[in-house]
Design an enzyme around this catalytic site. Structure first.
Site, PDB file in Angstrom:
ATOM      1  CE  LYS A 222      46.865  61.895   7.620  1.00  8.35           C
ATOM      2  NZ  LYS A 222      46.448  61.662   8.957  1.00  8.35           N
TER       3      LYS A 222
ATOM      4  CE  LYS B 108      44.301  53.519   7.924  1.00  6.77           C
ATOM      5  NZ  LYS B 108      44.849  54.415   8.016  1.00  6.77           N
TER       6      LYS B 108
ATOM      7  CB  CYS C  39      45.908  55.847   5.110  1.00  8.80           C
ATOM      8  SG  CYS C  39      44.217  56.571   5.574  1.00  8.80           S
TER       9      CYS C  39
ATOM     10  CG  HIS D 194      45.683  57.711  12.757  1.00 11.88           C
ATOM     11  ND1 HIS D 194      44.440  58.380  13.255  1.00 11.88           N
ATOM     12  CD2 HIS D 194      45.678  57.881  11.405  1.00 11.88           C
ATOM     13  CE1 HIS D 194      44.108  59.078  12.225  1.00 11.88           C
ATOM     14  NE2 HIS D 194      44.660  58.819  11.063  1.00 11.88           N
TER      15      HIS D 194
ATOM     16  CG  HIS E  25      40.689  54.147   5.494  1.00  9.54           C
ATOM     17  ND1 HIS E  25      41.624  55.232   6.175  1.00  9.54           N
ATOM     18  CD2 HIS E  25      39.489  54.616   5.306  1.00  9.54           C
ATOM     19  CE1 HIS E  25      40.697  56.232   6.040  1.00  9.54           C
ATOM     20  NE2 HIS E  25      39.444  56.001   5.607  1.00  9.54           N
TER      21      HIS E  25
ATOM     22  CG  ASP F  71      49.684  54.380   5.576  1.00 10.04           C
ATOM     23  OD1 ASP F  71      50.402  55.056   6.756  1.00 10.04           O
ATOM     24  OD2 ASP F  71      48.634  54.029   5.595  1.00 10.04           O
ATOM     25  CG  HIS F  72      50.902  58.936   5.206  1.00 13.45           C
ATOM     26  ND1 HIS F  72      50.870  59.455   6.350  1.00 13.45           N
ATOM     27  CD2 HIS F  72      49.509  58.240   5.059  1.00 13.45           C
ATOM     28  CE1 HIS F  72      49.764  59.218   7.043  1.00 13.45           C
ATOM     29  NE2 HIS F  72      48.984  58.536   6.347  1.00 13.45           N
TER      30      HIS F  72
END
EC number: 3.1.6.1
Length: 544
Positions: free
Chosen positions: A333, A100, A41, A256, A102, A308-309
């Site tokens: 991931k 989020k 991420c 997540h 991060h 994002d992945h």
């Protein structure tokens, strides 16, 4: 809108699971070869916001620290990087980020907020400056708590043994020592034992909290409030800004671990807690779409949905999968090259502008959002730096038949693991792997027993010659092509290697934000809504 990590295969789910995401895809344009610039991420989000490979901004590591590890670390998106939010804000857009972040927070003090979203072009922020993690709920699937507890317990045992040895030696007169070393070693052992007991609570308070702009509102988070609070914040932002241009980045905390899910969604899915969490996120998407309808914004709003992945295969306990699955795509991931780690959903919806139901198989990237939205807003793409993204609008509208990406590079930390070449005259998508992780156990499709696969060291293989796949015929990357089976093998290798060299010549050395110095916990950088370490507050009412 953008989703959180560990969700790459949402569009492959059964229609009854995700009716709202399915509706987005049916009413918009679906990208089936949409690629993230990283398989975790922090670097992926940096690339998304800046339109640049994360190795250019330094949002990578060289020592295995794949993402930002603590809120109280000094690493983060450098202040000299330009996000699309910053450009749109300069063009008069109201810019908001909900969810989020991060990408870092502080540099030198607990309140300088040098990496804060409000210093990167957003004029409103509500959410987590860090990321939702298993440690927030003290899950058995732990990012750092279990490892820290084990280290502290080991040090406790060593010091306790030292203290007992010194006491025995002192009492038997075998070791000529004063009582001071005995007392200090015993006190240190007790301190380490207490630290191992409280480290879980420290992590929860240090990383799992909500902020409104520069103010901490909830530390630690009350998880059953979080989803309603985020939806309430989205609705409030849209109502406040509906009469002018706006950019809203909804960065879901789903899906997540620890898969925090409201009670009314628990047990509803046929696919366990992960499926419950997916269905709740889809419901959230529906609520946001409903708000756009109510406020009369649907036809004038461009919506983008992605991840994002890819899904995290290693997030598994027993026979239960908590990190998603990646369908036909190999890996997941943390794997910089395999499709399962980097091929993600991509949906654009803009009623009356983009053709509904259009499906595009051309290679596209999350980095493409940067030049696309900047040009739509009438802004200028920066000329003082390399921008790796390409304007998607001609492809989305159908006025262009091919993506402007001839090559895409696939990094794992700062190491180039793979590259793809779109050979347009043949209609072929070549994929070359220079480095791949060693799956564990042998024959498995992931690095079970680890959090993620490594990028370097003994547990990766450097291929000479590199592995070659034809993704246009073999999207699952199961059939390795050789000079014997592929007549143009050497020509493909030569052309891709030339593209890699040309790409590498455009790179400049920059400080790596995720390496050790920028990625360790520093108490003086720790945000706290009370006198440290008494970090506890609840400053906002329950959602309406």
């Amino acid at each position: 809108m953008s989703g959180s990590r560990e969700r790459d295969n949402m569009l492959h789910l059964h229609h009854s699971w995700t009716p709202n995401i399915d509706r987005l895809a049916e009413d918009g344009v679906k990208l089936t070869q949409h690629i993230s610039a990283a398989s975790l991420c922090t670097p992926s989000r940096a690339a998304f916001l800046t339109g640049r490979y994360p190795v250019r901004s330094g949002m990578v590591s060289s020592i295995g620290y794949r993402v930002l590890q603590w809120t109280g670390a000094s690493g983060g998106l450098p202040t000299n990087e330009t996000t699309f939010a910053k450009i749109l804000k300069e063009k008069g857009y109201a810019t908001g980020l909900i969810g989020k972040w991060h990408l870092g927070l502080n540099c030198e003090s607990a309140s300088d907020h040098c990496h804060h979203p409000l210093h990167h072009g957003f004029d409103h922020f509500y959410g987590m400056p860090f990321s939702l993690m298993g440690d927030c709920a003290r899950w058995e699937l732990s990012e750092k708590r279990v490892n820290l507890e084990q280290k502290l317990n080991f040090l406790f045992q060593v010091l306790a043994l030292v203290a007992l040895t010194l006491v025995a030696g002192k009492l038997t007169h075998l070791i000529p020592v004063s009582w001071m070393p005995v007392i200090w070693s015993a006190l240190s052992a007790v301190l380490l034992l207490a630290s191992s007991y409280f480290v879980g609570a420290l992590i929860v308070h240090a990383d799992c909290f909500l902020m409104r702009n520069h103010t901490i509102t909830e530390q630690p988070m009350c998880f059953q409030r979080t989803t309603p609070l985020i939806l309430q914040e989205v609705a409030s932002f849209l109502k406040r800004n509906k009469h002018g241009p706006f950019l809203l980045f909804v960065s879901f905390l789903h899906v997540h671990i620890p898969l925090i899910t409201m009670e009314n969604f628990l047990g509803k899915s046929l696919h366990g807690l992960y499926g419950d969490n997916v269905e709740e996120m889809d419901w959230m998407v529906g609520r946001i779409l409903d708000t756009l309808d109510v406020e009369g914004l649907s036809n004038s709003t461009l919506i983008y949905f992605t991840s994002d992945h890819g899904g995290s295969l290693e997030n598994q306990l027993g026979n239960t999968q908590y990190g998603g699955w990646n369908g036909i795509y190999k890996g997941g991931k943390g794997m910089g090259g395999w499709e399962g780690g980097i091929r993600v959903p991509g949906i654009f919806r803009w009623p009356g502008v983009l053709p509904a139901g259009r499906v595009i198989g051309e290679p596209t990237s999350l980095m493409d959002v940067f030049p696309t939205v900047v040009r739509l807003a009438g802004g200028e793409v920066p000329q003082d730096r390399v921008i790796d993204g390409q304007d998607l609008l001609p492809l989305l509208l159908g006025t262009a038949q091919h993506s402007d990406h001839e090559f895409l590079m696939h990094y794992c930390e700062r190491f180039l693991h793979a590259a793809r070449w779109h050979q347009r005259d043949r209609g072929t998508m070549w994929k070359v792997h220079f480095v791949t992780p060693v799956f564990q156990p042998e024959g498995a499709g992931a690095c079970y027993g680890r959090k993620v696969c490594p990028c370097f060291g003994e547990k990766v293989v450097h291929h000479d010659p590199p592995l070659l796949f034809d993704l246009s015929r073999d999207p699952s990357e199961t059939h390795i092509l050789t000079p014997a089976s592929e007549p143009v093998f050497y020509q493909v290798m030569e052309r891709v290697q030339q593209a890699v060299w040309e790409h590498q010549r455009t790179l400049s050395p920059v400080p790596l934000q995720l390496d050790r110095l920028g990625n360790i916990w520093r108490p003086w950088l720790q945000p706290c809504c009370g006198p440290f370490p008494l970090c506890w507050c609840l400053r906002e009412d329950d959602p309406q």
